[in-house]
Scaffold this motif. Structure first.
Motif, PDB file in Angstrom:
ATOM      1  N   ASP A   1     -38.273 -10.500  -6.670  1.00  0.00           N
ATOM      2  CA  ASP A   1     -37.155 -10.014  -7.079  1.00  0.00           C
ATOM      3  C   ASP A   1     -36.460 -10.780  -8.227  1.00  0.00           C
ATOM      4  O   ASP A   1     -35.969 -10.236  -9.232  1.00  0.00           O
ATOM      5  CB  ASP A   1     -36.261  -9.605  -6.137  1.00  0.00           C
TER       6      ASP A   1
ATOM      7  N   LEU B   1     -35.605 -10.361 -12.421  1.00  0.00           N
ATOM      8  CA  LEU B   1     -34.250 -10.375 -12.838  1.00  0.00           C
ATOM      9  C   LEU B   1     -34.101 -10.273 -14.409  1.00  0.00           C
ATOM     10  O   LEU B   1     -34.853 -10.709 -15.010  1.00  0.00           O
ATOM     11  CB  LEU B   1     -33.645 -11.663 -12.314  1.00  0.00           C
ATOM     12  N   GLU B   2     -33.186  -9.547 -14.916  1.00  0.00           N
ATOM     13  CA  GLU B   2     -32.689  -9.570 -16.058  1.00  0.00           C
ATOM     14  C   GLU B   2     -31.446 -10.219 -16.753  1.00  0.00           C
ATOM     15  O   GLU B   2     -30.197  -9.821 -15.624  1.00  0.00           O
ATOM     16  CB  GLU B   2     -32.632  -8.175 -16.794  1.00  0.00           C
TER      17      GLU B   2
ATOM     18  N   ALA C   1     -26.187 -14.866 -14.934  1.00  0.00           N
ATOM     19  CA  ALA C   1     -27.072 -13.967 -14.075  1.00  0.00           C
ATOM     20  C   ALA C   1     -27.191 -14.857 -12.738  1.00  0.00           C
ATOM     21  O   ALA C   1     -27.828 -14.255 -11.668  1.00  0.00           O
ATOM     22  CB  ALA C   1     -28.428 -13.944 -14.487  1.00  0.00           C
TER      23      ALA C   1
ATOM     24  N   GLY D   1     -24.808 -14.893 -10.224  1.00  0.00           N
ATOM     25  CA  GLY D   1     -24.346 -14.302  -9.059  1.00  0.00           C
ATOM     26  C   GLY D   1     -25.456 -13.256  -8.818  1.00  0.00           C
ATOM     27  O   GLY D   1     -25.517 -13.075  -7.725  1.00  0.00           O
ATOM     28  N   THR D   2     -25.922 -12.546  -9.670  1.00  0.00           N
ATOM     29  CA  THR D   2     -27.158 -11.644  -9.036  1.00  0.00           C
ATOM     30  C   THR D   2     -28.036 -12.191  -8.508  1.00  0.00           C
ATOM     31  O   THR D   2     -28.784 -11.977  -7.549  1.00  0.00           O
ATOM     32  CB  THR D   2     -27.570 -10.734 -10.757  1.00  0.00           C
ATOM     33  N   ALA D   3     -28.505 -13.533  -9.037  1.00  0.00           N
ATOM     34  CA  ALA D   3     -29.508 -14.274  -8.021  1.00  0.00           C
ATOM     35  C   ALA D   3     -29.008 -14.487  -6.854  1.00  0.00           C
ATOM     36  O   ALA D   3     -29.866 -14.498  -5.879  1.00  0.00           O
ATOM     37  CB  ALA D   3     -29.822 -15.519  -8.867  1.00  0.00           C
ATOM     38  N   ARG D   4     -27.761 -15.053  -6.488  1.00  0.00           N
ATOM     39  CA  ARG D   4     -27.266 -15.387  -5.366  1.00  0.00           C
ATOM     40  C   ARG D   4     -27.197 -13.952  -4.408  1.00  0.00           C
ATOM     41  O   ARG D   4     -27.743 -14.158  -3.288  1.00  0.00           O
ATOM     42  CB  ARG D   4     -25.834 -15.709  -5.502  1.00  0.00           C
ATOM     43  N   ALA D   5     -27.005 -12.900  -4.958  1.00  0.00           N
ATOM     44  CA  ALA D   5     -27.094 -11.600  -4.045  1.00  0.00           C
ATOM     45  C   ALA D   5     -28.491 -11.491  -3.720  1.00  0.00           C
ATOM     46  O   ALA D   5     -29.027 -10.842  -2.716  1.00  0.00           O
ATOM     47  CB  ALA D   5     -26.504 -10.731  -4.995  1.00  0.00           C
ATOM     48  N   ILE D   6     -29.613 -11.758  -4.366  1.00  0.00           N
ATOM     49  CA  ILE D   6     -31.143 -11.226  -4.023  1.00  0.00           C
ATOM     50  C   ILE D   6     -31.238 -12.381  -2.934  1.00  0.00           C
ATOM     51  O   ILE D   6     -31.986 -11.948  -2.069  1.00  0.00           O
ATOM     52  CB  ILE D   6     -32.035 -11.766  -5.314  1.00  0.00           C
TER      53      ILE D   6
ATOM     54  N   ARG E   1     -29.737 -11.038   0.101  1.00  0.00           N
ATOM     55  CA  ARG E   1     -30.232  -9.978   0.636  1.00  0.00           C
ATOM     56  C   ARG E   1     -31.553 -10.174   1.257  1.00  0.00           C
ATOM     57  O   ARG E   1     -31.969  -9.330   2.435  1.00  0.00           O
ATOM     58  CB  ARG E   1     -30.407  -8.933  -0.621  1.00  0.00           C
TER      59      ARG E   1
END
Length: 441
Positions: A252, A256-257, A295, A297-302, A305
């Motif tokens: 994932d 990521l973008e 990015a 924050g999005t990486a943390r969420a991955i 999850r």
């Protein structure tokens, strides 16, 4: 080894014409840049091939008789014309950080140390031009002053641009841009080993016969490579308890973008070999990525999850530098430094994202290091070394499982070999450039 080399030099029959060659080279470079003392010859006759137990038993198979140290790329043609006339083998060398013996002089003769040709020559929008001996770290620093950065750079950041192009393959930035032969190079100035040694320029796809060719098809004097807009990067460090969720998170992160600059995964047995750091849990798998700060924050969420724990998001330069320094073959280095008796293989294929139990049946005690790529997962396999035949039997068994394998236990050119041979016929008619590294047809 120094005493062995001293004895070798005393007993070894010198290459015919070497004395006249050295005298004329001294007239071109100055006597101080034509080096023949035992310590310098010892250093010039080795690289990091000792990382392979197979290669270390066979190399060095030759020894430098002289080290030439040009201080400008403009001195290279004169040296190669001399080598052609006197029929002296020439092995080019950067920082000597390669792992495959590509900088070891198999046929004695001269080692051409290009680290003195280290100037960044020019740069513009999307490109930078430098001499072959310029360090990648200097190119990146210069690009940053222009609001840009390199497309990619090797995990050994002090490597020269000439060494990375002639002997390397991929590195930080490969997640998106693949290898150094996939558009990174815009232009090369190449010097042939011919009577006039007239430099020539190749661009784009025409540069391919000179990339990862170990200098056998001509010596790279200058290189122009791609830059991109500089970004604000951070190093993200996470820990996982199990392989499958860790590899799912790696997959994932790769998508990521904006794209990360690098994403790596190591088993705990490798993490324990690294220098202790709060961002690394020696009891867990380590997933690391260089992500754009926005990015994170999005990486943390991955990570969350998939059941992982973010240990730290460390800003530049320390965070990205640490992630990069533990990428590609560097985990192998740390493991072998901590404990003897290991060997490694370069591996590939998304089958690596699944249960590694079948791999461990082939090589018990296997430790895996993965690099996330949009073109497909690659990495390193490390296992206990028994003998050479066991390694090659294991490679065949891995390929049956769908694991792609590239053996690092050789010193010869093994990419685009037909293209390299064709270029070498014109650029090196006497076969003097890094002889022994280009397989015969």
């Amino acid at each position: 080894m120094t005493s062995d080399l001293t004895e070798f030099l005393a007993d070894h029959r010198a290459t015919e014409g070497i004395e006249e060659f050295c005298a004329e080279a001294a007239a071109l470079l100055g006597p101080q840049e034509v080096v023949r003392d035992a310590t310098a010859l010892e250093k010039a006759s080795c690289d990091w091939a000792h990382m392979s137990p197979i290669l270390s038993a066979k190399l060095p198979a030759g020894r430098a008789e002289v080290v030439l140290r040009p201080t400008s790329h403009q001195q290279i043609p004169g040296l190669l014309a001399l080598a052609h006339r006197h029929r002296i083998p020439v092995t080019p060398r950067g920082k000597g950080t390669g792992n495959y013996g590509q900088a070891i002089p198999l046929r004695d003769g001269a080692v051409l140390d290009l680290t003195g040709c280290g100037r960044v020559l020019d740069a513009g929008d999307g490109w930078i031009r430098a001499e072959a001996g310029a360090k990648m770290s200097d190119l990146e620093a210069h690009a940053r002053t222009l609001g840009q950065e390199l497309w990619m750079f090797p995990s050994t950041f002090g490597t020269t641009i000439g060494g990375f192009l002639s002997g390397g393959s991929g590195g930080t930035g490969s997640l998106v841009h693949r290898t150094n032969g996939d558009g990174f190079v815009q232009e090369l100035t190449v010097v042939p080993c011919t009577a006039d040694a007239e430099p020539f320029t190749v661009r784009g796809a025409d540069a391919l016969p000179y990339i990862h060719a170990y200098g056998t098809s001509g010596i790279t004097a200058t290189a122009t490579v791609r830059l991109q807009r500089a970004r604000d990067w951070s190093g993200l460090f996470a820990a996982f308890d199990d392989w499958r969720p860790a590899t799912a998170a790696l997959s994932d992160l790769v998508r990521l973008e904006p794209a990360p600059r690098l994403a790596s995964l190591d088993e705990a047995g490798l993490v324990r070999a690294f220098q202790p750091d709060p961002a690394l849990d020696p009891a867990a798998l380590s997933l690391r990525a260089i992500v754009e700060a926005g990015a994170a924050g999005t990486a943390r969420a991955i990570i969350s999850r998939h059941g992982g724990r973010v240990l730290e998001v460390r800003p530049a330069p320390e965070g990205p530098a640490l992630v990069s320094s533990l990428s590609f073959n560097h985990p192998t280095y740390h493991l072998m430094k901590a404990e003897d008796g290991w060997f490694h293989l370069e591996i590939g294929g998304d089958v690596l994202l699944g249960d590694p139990a079948e791999i461990r049946k082939i090589f018990p005690g296997t430790l895996l290091h993965l690099e996330g790529m949009r073109s497909g997962t690659v990495g390193m396999l490390m296992a206990r070394y028994e003998d050479e035949q066991t390694v090659y039997d294991g490679i065949a068994a891995l390929e049956v499982l769908g694991v792609g394998v590239h053996s690092p236990h050789n010193w010869y050119v093994d990419r685009r070999v037909d293209l390299v041979r064709s270029a070498a016929r014109a650029a090196d008619p006497r076969g003097l450039l890094n002889p022994g590294k280009l397989p015969a047809p």
